[in-house]
Motif scaffolding. Sequence first.
Motif, PDB file in Angstrom:
ATOM      1  N   GLY A 171       0.801  -1.221   0.000  1.00 57.35           N
ATOM      2  CA  GLY A 171       0.000   0.000   0.000  1.00 57.35           C
ATOM      3  C   GLY A 171       0.828   1.262   0.000  1.00 57.35           C
ATOM      4  N   CYS A 172       0.492   2.162   0.916  1.00 53.55           N
ATOM      5  CA  CYS A 172       1.191   3.448   0.995  1.00 53.55           C
ATOM      6  C   CYS A 172       2.583   3.308   1.603  1.00 53.55           C
ATOM      7  N   SER A 173       2.930   2.108   2.142  1.00 52.94           N
ATOM      8  CA  SER A 173       4.232   1.951   2.806  1.00 52.94           C
ATOM      9  C   SER A 173       5.373   1.828   1.810  1.00 52.94           C
ATOM     10  N   LYS A 174       5.064   1.386   0.592  1.00 51.12           N
ATOM     11  CA  LYS A 174       6.162   1.131  -0.355  1.00 51.12           C
ATOM     12  C   LYS A 174       5.665   1.360  -1.774  1.00 51.12           C
ATOM     13  N   VAL A 226      -7.387   1.531   7.403  1.00 52.63           N
ATOM     14  CA  VAL A 226      -6.762   2.794   7.016  1.00 52.63           C
ATOM     15  C   VAL A 226      -7.670   3.466   5.988  1.00 52.63           C
ATOM     16  N   LYS A 227      -7.862   4.745   6.156  1.00 51.79           N
ATOM     17  CA  LYS A 227      -8.826   5.475   5.332  1.00 51.79           C
ATOM     18  C   LYS A 227      -8.129   6.700   4.739  1.00 51.79           C
ATOM     19  N   GLY A 228      -8.429   6.981   3.465  1.00 54.42           N
ATOM     20  CA  GLY A 228      -7.844   8.151   2.824  1.00 54.42           C
ATOM     21  C   GLY A 228      -6.905   7.756   1.705  1.00 54.42           C
ATOM     22  N   SER A 229      -6.129   8.712   1.206  1.00 55.25           N
ATOM     23  CA  SER A 229      -5.201   8.406   0.117  1.00 55.25           C
ATOM     24  C   SER A 229      -3.773   8.576   0.621  1.00 55.25           C
ATOM     25  N   CYS A 230      -2.836   7.968  -0.105  1.00 57.74           N
ATOM     26  CA  CYS A 230      -1.434   7.995   0.335  1.00 57.74           C
ATOM     27  C   CYS A 230      -0.895   9.429   0.421  1.00 57.74           C
ATOM     28  N   GLU A 231      -1.447  10.316  -0.386  1.00 57.49           N
ATOM     29  CA  GLU A 231      -0.977  11.709  -0.346  1.00 57.49           C
ATOM     30  C   GLU A 231      -1.378  12.355   0.973  1.00 57.49           C
ATOM     31  N   GLY A 232      -2.307  11.723   1.673  1.00 56.31           N
ATOM     32  CA  GLY A 232      -2.720  12.185   2.978  1.00 56.31           C
ATOM     33  C   GLY A 232      -3.927  13.082   2.925  1.00 56.31           C
ATOM     34  N   PRO A 233      -4.622  13.293   4.056  1.00 58.26           N
ATOM     35  CA  PRO A 233      -4.262  12.647   5.328  1.00 58.26           C
ATOM     36  C   PRO A 233      -4.768  11.203   5.374  1.00 58.26           C
ATOM     37  N   PRO A 286     -16.171   2.221   6.552  1.00 58.17           N
ATOM     38  CA  PRO A 286     -16.180   3.688   6.566  1.00 58.17           C
ATOM     39  C   PRO A 286     -16.577   4.246   5.197  1.00 58.17           C
ATOM     40  N   THR A 287     -16.809   5.518   5.140  1.00 54.97           N
ATOM     41  CA  THR A 287     -17.093   6.148   3.846  1.00 54.97           C
ATOM     42  C   THR A 287     -15.761   6.399   3.142  1.00 54.97           C
ATOM     43  N   GLY A 288     -15.801   6.508   1.836  1.00 56.62           N
ATOM     44  CA  GLY A 288     -14.600   6.844   1.063  1.00 56.62           C
ATOM     45  C   GLY A 288     -13.676   5.657   0.861  1.00 56.62           C
ATOM     46  N   GLU A 289     -12.430   5.995   0.443  1.00 57.41           N
ATOM     47  CA  GLU A 289     -11.430   4.982   0.121  1.00 57.41           C
ATOM     48  C   GLU A 289     -10.875   4.392   1.416  1.00 57.41           C
ATOM     49  N   TRP A 290     -10.809   3.073   1.513  1.00 57.81           N
ATOM     50  CA  TRP A 290     -10.288   2.471   2.753  1.00 57.81           C
ATOM     51  C   TRP A 290      -9.640   1.123   2.475  1.00 57.81           C
ATOM     52  N   TYR A 291      -8.776   0.688   3.400  1.00 61.04           N
ATOM     53  CA  TYR A 291      -8.038  -0.575   3.265  1.00 61.04           C
ATOM     54  C   TYR A 291      -7.961  -1.242   4.629  1.00 61.04           C
ATOM     55  N   ALA A 292      -7.815  -2.579   4.601  1.00 63.11           N
ATOM     56  CA  ALA A 292      -7.478  -3.321   5.824  1.00 63.11           C
ATOM     57  C   ALA A 292      -5.984  -3.630   5.737  1.00 63.11           C
TER      58      ALA A 292
END
Length: 343
Positions: free
Chosen positions: A150-153, A208-215, A238-244
Motif C-alpha cells: 500500500g502506501c508503505s512502499k 486505514v482510510k484516505g489516500s497515500c498523499e494524505g491525510p 467507513p465512507t470513502g477509500e479504505w483498506y485493511a
Amino acid sequence: MTGCCAAVSLLLCASTTMAQQCPGVGDCRKPHAEPGCVMPECCTLVCEANPLCCDFSWDQACADLALKLCEGINCPAEGECGASHASPGCDQFPCCDFICAIDGWCCSVTWDEACANEAARMCGVSACTIAIPSDAIAELEPCYEHFNDGCSKAPFATRAVLFGNAYAGKFATDAPRDTDWMSLGGGNAGDEVRVQLASEFPWEFQIVKGSCEGPLEVPILAHGGPCGDAVTLVFTVPTGEWYAVLTGGVETRTFREAFTCDEVDPLAPPPKEPPEPSPYGLRYWLRFTHHLAADLDGDGRVDAADLSILLNAWGSNGRLGDLDGNGWVDAADLTALLNAWSL
Ligand SMILES: [Ca+2]
Ligand SMILES: [Ca+2]
Ligand SMILES: [Ca+2]
Ligand SMILES: [Ca+2]
C-alpha cells in the motif's frame, strides 16, 4: 597462565580459555577481578583483541576496550527484564537480546514500561503453528518482497480480497517492514464487517482510510495473538477509500526486526545477514464476512421485507432503519436501502 598453555600454542590456549570465560561475570564496561564479562558477544570481541582479559582478570584496559569495541551490544545489563528502569537493557541475556532486536529503544535509551511489558509478554514464549484453512488463498508475496504494501512502499499495490474467502499470508521484517494491505471488493459504508484472524506472531490490524498523499486516518486499530483460535473483530465500513492492513506489532511498538524470512530466493537473497530466527512463526490467515446495513431482518438479502421494516419506522428516531445514523428514518435512508437492493 594455566597449565595447558605450557604444552600448546598461546593462541590455541587463549581461544580455549576465551570459550570458557565468555560469558563470564561482571559488567563488561567496568573493571572486576574475574576474567571475562557478562555480555557474550562483547566478551568474545574484547578477548579476541586482548586474550589476557579472559585469562587473568577484567582490568581497566579490558573495560576501556569494551567501551570502544562493544558499542551497541547491551545485553545483559543491570535491572530486571520484567520491571522498568532508567538504564538500557536488562539482566537476562536471551530476553534482553530479543526485545532489543525488535525494539532498539530498550537498549539504546531506557528500559521503560513498554520494554518491561514486552519482556513479560514475549520472552520465553515457544513458537506455535496455526492451522491454515484448506481453502485459504495464498498471498504470493515472498519474504523480502513488497507486493502489497500500500502506501508503505511504492509503487502502491494492495491485495484484492473478497468477502467470504479465506486468505493466508506471511509477515517478515525487513527494511521497510512487511505490511499487507487489502482492498475489499463490495460492501457499502455502514455495513458491518467481521474479520476472523489467526496468526503465529503478535499482530496489528488496522483499517486505514484516505489516500497515500494524505491525510491517512486509522479509525480501527487492534492487536492480538499470537496463536490460539481465530479471533473475530467487528468494524463498520467507513465512507470513502479504505483498506485493511495486517502487520506485526504489540500495543506499544510495531515490529521492525527479528522476524526473519524463512524462504531463501537465490534471485532475491536477504539484503543483509538475518538475525536469529524469531521465536514466533510468520504465518497468518484471515477471512472477511459482512452484514449489509440495509439487511434489516438479517436474512442476507435486501428486499421487500427490509423495505417494509424501514417504512414502518418512517419518521421515527428508532435505530432500526436509520441507515445513515443521523437519528431519523427518512428519505436518505430509503435511498440507501434501494441502492443496496439485492438482485
Ligand atoms: Ca506479507
Ligand atoms: Ca506486504
Ligand atoms: Ca433482508
Ligand atoms: Ca437516517
